[in-house]
Design an enzyme around this catalytic site. Sequence first.
Site, PDB file in Angstrom:
ATOM      1  N   ASP A   1      76.829 -13.316   0.848  1.00  0.00           N
ATOM      2  CA  ASP A   1      76.144 -13.196  -0.434  1.00  0.00           C
ATOM      3  C   ASP A   1      76.838 -14.111  -1.455  1.00  0.00           C
ATOM      4  O   ASP A   1      78.064 -14.182  -1.516  1.00  0.00           O
ATOM      5  CB  ASP A   1      76.168 -11.739  -0.927  1.00  0.00           C
ATOM      6  CG  ASP A   1      75.167 -11.497  -2.040  1.00  0.00           C
ATOM      7  OD1 ASP A   1      74.172 -10.784  -1.793  1.00  0.00           O
ATOM      8  OD2 ASP A   1      75.366 -12.017  -3.161  1.00  0.00           O
TER       9      ASP A   1
ATOM     10  N   ASN B   1      67.435  -2.861  -0.262  1.00  0.00           N
ATOM     11  CA  ASN B   1      66.701  -2.490  -1.477  1.00  0.00           C
ATOM     12  C   ASN B   1      65.230  -2.809  -1.267  1.00  0.00           C
ATOM     13  O   ASN B   1      64.878  -3.893  -0.791  1.00  0.00           O
ATOM     14  CB  ASN B   1      67.246  -3.279  -2.673  1.00  0.00           C
ATOM     15  CG  ASN B   1      68.683  -2.909  -2.980  1.00  0.00           C
ATOM     16  OD1 ASN B   1      69.057  -1.744  -2.897  1.00  0.00           O
ATOM     17  ND2 ASN B   1      69.495  -3.893  -3.318  1.00  0.00           N
TER      18      ASN B   1
ATOM     19  N   GLU C   1      65.539  -7.832  -5.558  1.00  0.00           N
ATOM     20  CA  GLU C   1      65.344  -9.056  -6.358  1.00  0.00           C
ATOM     21  C   GLU C   1      64.714 -10.172  -5.540  1.00  0.00           C
ATOM     22  O   GLU C   1      63.883 -10.927  -6.050  1.00  0.00           O
ATOM     23  CB  GLU C   1      66.681  -9.528  -6.929  1.00  0.00           C
ATOM     24  CG  GLU C   1      67.171  -8.638  -8.063  1.00  0.00           C
ATOM     25  CD  GLU C   1      68.597  -8.937  -8.479  1.00  0.00           C
ATOM     26  OE1 GLU C   1      69.171  -9.940  -8.006  1.00  0.00           O
ATOM     27  OE2 GLU C   1      69.140  -8.148  -9.266  1.00  0.00           O
ATOM     28  N   VAL C   2      65.132 -10.302  -4.300  1.00  0.00           N
ATOM     29  CA  VAL C   2      64.603 -11.377  -3.451  1.00  0.00           C
ATOM     30  C   VAL C   2      63.554 -10.784  -2.498  1.00  0.00           C
ATOM     31  O   VAL C   2      63.878  -9.901  -1.691  1.00  0.00           O
ATOM     32  CB  VAL C   2      65.735 -12.058  -2.651  1.00  0.00           C
ATOM     33  CG1 VAL C   2      65.157 -13.164  -1.756  1.00  0.00           C
ATOM     34  CG2 VAL C   2      66.795 -12.627  -3.586  1.00  0.00           C
TER      35      VAL C   2
ATOM     36  N   HIS D   1      66.020  -8.068   3.495  1.00  0.00           N
ATOM     37  CA  HIS D   1      67.426  -8.331   3.811  1.00  0.00           C
ATOM     38  C   HIS D   1      68.206  -7.031   3.813  1.00  0.00           C
ATOM     39  O   HIS D   1      67.915  -6.118   3.041  1.00  0.00           O
ATOM     40  CB  HIS D   1      68.050  -9.316   2.814  1.00  0.00           C
ATOM     41  CG  HIS D   1      67.822  -8.975   1.370  1.00  0.00           C
ATOM     42  ND1 HIS D   1      66.629  -9.219   0.736  1.00  0.00           N
ATOM     43  CD2 HIS D   1      68.631  -8.397   0.439  1.00  0.00           C
ATOM     44  CE1 HIS D   1      66.705  -8.812  -0.522  1.00  0.00           C
ATOM     45  NE2 HIS D   1      67.910  -8.289  -0.725  1.00  0.00           N
TER      46      HIS D   1
ATOM     47  N   HIS E   1      72.031  -5.710   3.181  1.00  0.00           N
ATOM     48  CA  HIS E   1      73.360  -6.024   2.676  1.00  0.00           C
ATOM     49  C   HIS E   1      74.378  -5.377   3.619  1.00  0.00           C
ATOM     50  O   HIS E   1      74.142  -4.269   4.123  1.00  0.00           O
ATOM     51  CB  HIS E   1      73.575  -5.414   1.291  1.00  0.00           C
ATOM     52  CG  HIS E   1      72.687  -5.976   0.216  1.00  0.00           C
ATOM     53  ND1 HIS E   1      73.113  -6.917  -0.684  1.00  0.00           N
ATOM     54  CD2 HIS E   1      71.390  -5.709  -0.095  1.00  0.00           C
ATOM     55  CE1 HIS E   1      72.122  -7.203  -1.519  1.00  0.00           C
ATOM     56  NE2 HIS E   1      71.071  -6.484  -1.188  1.00  0.00           N
TER      57      HIS E   1
END
Length: 121
Positions: free
Chosen positions: A33, A94, A102-103, A107, A109
């Site tokens: 990240d 998320n 946000e993206v 994904h 993390h």
Amino acid sequence: MTYDDNNIFAKILRGEIPCKKIYEDEYVLSFHDVNPQKKIHALVIPKGKYINLDDFNKNASEKEIVGLMKGISIVSKKLGISSEVAHGYRTLSNISEHGGQEVPHLHFHIFGGESVGKMVQ
Ligand code: AMP
């Protein structure tokens, strides 16, 4: 919602933007990240165009789903934080607005290398 081909992870997958790659196979790409929140903060993304986990579980093939799940463990082992070789880590994804995504490319993390604290603030 349709998949946005111009999201930053799509650009990384196309090689248009560099990343600090950790691992890659047929199903996933993993990289560090850019704004780490813990000593180790990695991302694991599927190669297919999926917006979030709900989209993925609805539309991805079983091979892609297994590939992503196994990818998380492969990466944690490569990073030396897997429960098999060390003290473990946290993985989370998320999802959409309330999840704080946000993206808009799915994904996971991976946080580790130290105790990562309370689950939700
Ligand atoms: P999320 O809020 O779950 O969508 O998380 C998006 C994550 O992507 C954040 O932790 C960002 O720091 C990270 N990020 C954004 N752009 C890049 C990039 N170019 N390379 C690596 N990580 C990135």
